[in-house]
Write a protein that holds these residues in place. Structure first.
Motif, PDB file in Angstrom:
ATOM      1  N   VAL A   1       1.203  -3.739   3.867  1.00  0.00           N
ATOM      2  CA  VAL A   1      -0.182  -3.299   3.701  1.00  0.00           C
ATOM      3  C   VAL A   1      -0.507  -2.403   4.886  1.00  0.00           C
ATOM      4  O   VAL A   1      -0.089  -2.673   6.018  1.00  0.00           O
ATOM      5  CB  VAL A   1      -1.150  -4.494   3.565  1.00  0.00           C
ATOM      6  CG1 VAL A   1      -0.898  -5.538   4.622  1.00  0.00           C
ATOM      7  CG2 VAL A   1      -2.604  -4.046   3.629  1.00  0.00           C
ATOM      8  N   PHE A   2      -1.203  -1.301   4.609  1.00  0.00           N
ATOM      9  CA  PHE A   2      -1.515  -0.306   5.632  1.00  0.00           C
ATOM     10  C   PHE A   2      -3.020  -0.176   5.803  1.00  0.00           C
ATOM     11  O   PHE A   2      -3.795  -0.591   4.932  1.00  0.00           O
ATOM     12  CB  PHE A   2      -0.922   1.053   5.241  1.00  0.00           C
ATOM     13  CG  PHE A   2       0.572   1.044   5.192  1.00  0.00           C
ATOM     14  CD1 PHE A   2       1.322   1.207   6.349  1.00  0.00           C
ATOM     15  CD2 PHE A   2       1.243   0.837   3.997  1.00  0.00           C
ATOM     16  CE1 PHE A   2       2.701   1.175   6.317  1.00  0.00           C
ATOM     17  CE2 PHE A   2       2.627   0.796   3.961  1.00  0.00           C
ATOM     18  CZ  PHE A   2       3.355   0.966   5.115  1.00  0.00           C
ATOM     19  N   ALA A   3      -3.411   0.442   6.926  1.00  0.00           N
ATOM     20  CA  ALA A   3      -4.828   0.708   7.193  1.00  0.00           C
ATOM     21  C   ALA A   3      -4.994   2.183   7.528  1.00  0.00           C
ATOM     22  O   ALA A   3      -4.466   2.649   8.531  1.00  0.00           O
ATOM     23  CB  ALA A   3      -5.325  -0.153   8.343  1.00  0.00           C
TER      24      ALA A   3
ATOM     25  N   PRO B   1     -11.885   1.369   7.979  1.00  0.00           N
ATOM     26  CA  PRO B   1     -10.529   1.358   7.435  1.00  0.00           C
ATOM     27  C   PRO B   1     -10.495   1.159   5.912  1.00  0.00           C
ATOM     28  O   PRO B   1     -11.296   0.422   5.354  1.00  0.00           O
ATOM     29  CB  PRO B   1      -9.885   0.154   8.126  1.00  0.00           C
ATOM     30  CG  PRO B   1     -11.024  -0.777   8.420  1.00  0.00           C
ATOM     31  CD  PRO B   1     -12.237   0.084   8.614  1.00  0.00           C
TER      32      PRO B   1
ATOM     33  N   TYR C   1      -7.628  -0.033   3.186  1.00  0.00           N
ATOM     34  CA  TYR C   1      -6.323  -0.684   3.155  1.00  0.00           C
ATOM     35  C   TYR C   1      -5.548  -0.272   1.910  1.00  0.00           C
ATOM     36  O   TYR C   1      -6.129  -0.150   0.827  1.00  0.00           O
ATOM     37  CB  TYR C   1      -6.492  -2.204   3.226  1.00  0.00           C
ATOM     38  CG  TYR C   1      -7.150  -2.612   4.544  1.00  0.00           C
ATOM     39  CD1 TYR C   1      -6.399  -2.611   5.716  1.00  0.00           C
ATOM     40  CD2 TYR C   1      -8.501  -2.915   4.619  1.00  0.00           C
ATOM     41  CE1 TYR C   1      -6.987  -2.929   6.942  1.00  0.00           C
ATOM     42  CE2 TYR C   1      -9.093  -3.238   5.835  1.00  0.00           C
ATOM     43  CZ  TYR C   1      -8.336  -3.238   6.994  1.00  0.00           C
ATOM     44  OH  TYR C   1      -8.920  -3.540   8.196  1.00  0.00           O
TER      45      TYR C   1
ATOM     46  N   PHE D   1       0.020   1.310  11.198  1.00  0.00           N
ATOM     47  CA  PHE D   1      -1.270   1.373  10.502  1.00  0.00           C
ATOM     48  C   PHE D   1      -1.183   2.170   9.204  1.00  0.00           C
ATOM     49  O   PHE D   1      -1.412   1.645   8.142  1.00  0.00           O
ATOM     50  CB  PHE D   1      -2.376   1.952  11.415  1.00  0.00           C
ATOM     51  CG  PHE D   1      -2.973   0.905  12.323  1.00  0.00           C
ATOM     52  CD1 PHE D   1      -4.210   0.329  12.027  1.00  0.00           C
ATOM     53  CD2 PHE D   1      -2.300   0.486  13.453  1.00  0.00           C
ATOM     54  CE1 PHE D   1      -4.748  -0.651  12.854  1.00  0.00           C
ATOM     55  CE2 PHE D   1      -2.828  -0.495  14.274  1.00  0.00           C
ATOM     56  CZ  PHE D   1      -4.067  -1.070  13.978  1.00  0.00           C
TER      57      PHE D   1
END
Lengths: 412, 412
Positions: free
Chosen positions: B91-93, B97, B99, B134
């Protein structure tokens, strides 16, 4: 909840030893056939005969400190890897730079076992604060987490406020990274008035994990465990809920040797961690000298894991120093000892009374034997090209700290 | 050397269209069944009936700008994902943010196709200067490179001198990252007197790739290509050796719509890129409004790829502005047009003569129709709560730049 990652961990130690030794001949043969540097260093070896720890102890130790020059003369991996670009998934650069391969097999670094022992389970979200750039720690923990069945948030390093926000928003069950950065994140969260109640586990590495920090984390509801892993070998040994030393990983064969030599020390004595990678086809390191000091912790872990335990990281083994402008290596101390069967153990103490460098070789004689002082002093000069004194100590008097060269000089 | 990544790229366009439309009903049904937000927005839809572009155009557009609030109310993915923690790999931000998930399927972001078109091949070493922390770009390009059969060096961002050293030592065939960072690395190499002759290809993204930089790279022997990818959708369209626009990826269905609406524009007209993810089980975005402007480039690519081409990134579609302190949205301009069948196309021009905000709606009438000026002026006030003037233009007179609101105010 299952207590162990797999059945390997709880094997009868004799079954494990037989299995590991049984895999040695093929791995030695593979390294010799596919890795040019091992083809050279193991040229005289009959792989089929390497079926015991005693036979393994006859093979040369390939030391971490040799990698820089080896790699300079043969990019990228100094002839120690069996797989090249296209076959491996990633290549990393550690300070030096020393380049390290990562193969394509799942959980290639074998960190899944350490994550499991630290309480990570399928379905967990893991907040990964090891860097993914240049060095392999980020990938090590990520591929291990994937093997366990976790999802990973790649937080990397820095950006403390954003780390706090991501943890608050995504509610990961656990943290992986250095212990000091976890402390920094928690302090930043306090400062921002943010609570991070989802965090209940942590696997830390890369630096010391003092009991005070472990207890401070526990007071916040976070159970932290450590793992001893390197950029060359991946998981070497990992902490378990028993909290008694670190249990050796099932994919490596660990020896503890006298620094500068290839000679295993008696169980419990501090020495250099030497690792043979039994489960790695891409980077088949045979007797790789990590340069780290540790010692076997006798007995078995109460957690049910039956493998060898070590005490964890106890310092650096490479004690090479300079005396009167000349390098003195631990291997030279070993060479002196090798010429005198009367000596059981030696330690070269370097000091500088009146700001003049001085070397004194402290030796313990073998039981019932007398050390020939004049001859040893001559050997010191012969081997080191430096004058040294000799001091004969009583049996068991030298400290058990893995030090072969003890540099106590002070510069006022 | 094979010219194409797979047979999909050179399909008869009618076969592709039939295949894509044939997959729509199942994907719409999947999104509705597994992603709660789509269950709500597509509640009234019969998935089985979504078998044409006309039917697809009836579905609501889910805009990028809605993600922040959706995610705040339903962590982590606002109810748009079909898979959760444990099922997805990462999972990325992104800034917000916002996601984003990454599933476990190989080359989940479908960047392999773009890398292949840029000349990357099995066995290549790829120096990856997108960040892995991130945001997903690092992982996007890495998983794509693995699908092609490349090995990846994760360089990440910054550390320019060390990047130069790693490239000099490891001799990668290609670079991936932003074009500006590649320029910075090459300039640093010049400064250090280091040549990097191994670098002959590059796939760049994340910012504009001006022809001047492309030519400067070519003069150094580096063929640079660009890819248009987003953190929500992965590969949308990629440059090929034909260098005529970007060819749409085989895993997405692309529409170009009038900003603020769900209405496709005629081929060639600039509008917002709206994407339906046909090949993604974890994040089945249906009519996702990227907020980016582009246009269809008519005709087929001389490189043999038969898919739709677009012109690449032409700006941001979200032209929401504030007039006299009130928000004015592109969707309001669309609402005005919708009430008057006589209007073919409209553009709200905002200026400020004498430092007073003024709105003038420029409209093109449909052929042979007269625009009812008084009624439209009333509608402007009704929809925007602001007074606006109307200016009727000749057919085809409004510029083709995707602008629905053109804010020309200056503040001296």
């Amino acid at each position: 909840m299952t207590a162990h990652y797999d059945a390997l961990e709880t094997r009868d130690p004799e079954v494990r030893e037989r299995d590991m030794l049984g895999r040695l001949p093929a791995q030695v043969a593979h390294a010799r056939a596919r890795a040019p540097a091992f083809a050279k260093t193991l040229a005289a070896i009959d792989p089929a005969a390497v079926t015991s720890r005693a036979a393994l102890a006859q093979l040369p130790v390939m030391r971490k400190g040799e990698l820089l020059e080896l790699q300079k003369s043969a990019r990228p991996f100094g002839g120690l890897a069996a797989s090249g670009f296209g076959e491996i998934a990633r290549v990393f650069a550690s300070p030096g730079p020393i380049y390290e391969p990562e193969g394509r097999a799942p959980d290639w670094w074998r960190l899944g076992r350490a994550l499991f022992a630290a309480g990570f389970r399928r379905g967990d979200l893991v907040h990964n604060c090891f860097s993914y750039h240049f060095t392999p720690a980020g990938s090590m923990l990520e591929t291990g987490a994937h093997a366990v069945g976790c999802t990973v948030f790649p937080g990397g390093t820095g950006q403390t406020e954003q780390q706090v926000q991501a943890i608050a928003d995504l509610a990961p069950a656990g943290y992986v990274g250095t212990p000091s950065f976890l402390r920094i994140i928690l302090e930043k969260a306090d400062e921002l008035g943010v609570t991070l109640p989802s965090l209940v586990k942590a696997l830390v590495s890369g630096e010391a994990f003092p009991p005070s920090l472990r207890d401070a984390l526990a007071a916040r509801g976070i159970q932290g465990y450590q793992v001893y892993a390197t950029a060359d070998l991946g998981n070497i040994a990992y902490e378990t809920p028993a909290r008694e030393g670190l249990v050796v990983d099932e994919g490596v064969l660990v020896e503890i040797v006298r620094p500068g030599t290839g000679t295993p020390v008696p169980d419990g004595e501090v020495g250099e961690v030497v690792v043979t990678a039994l489960a790695n086809a891409d980077y088949p390191l045979i007797r790789f000298g990590t340069g780290d000091l540790s010692a076997v912790l006798p007995g078995r872990s109460p957690c049910g894991r039956t493998n060898l335990r070590i005490r964890g990281w106890m310092g650096r083994a490479d004690q090479t120093t300079k005396v009167k402008g000349m390098f003195v290596h631990p291997s030279q101390v070993a060479a002196i000892v090798a010429r005198h069967a009367e000596i059981a153990k030696a330690r070269l103490v370097v000091d500088n009374p009146d700001q003049n460098d001085r070397m004194i070789l402290h030796v313990e004689p073998r039981p019932g034997q007398a050390v020939p002082v004049e001859a040893v002093v001559a050997t010191i000069r012969d081997v080191t090209k430096l004058r040294g004194e000799l001091q004969v100590r009583a049996l068991g008097e030298l400290p058990n700290d893995g030090k072969v060269i003890d540099d106590t000089r002070t510069y006022a």
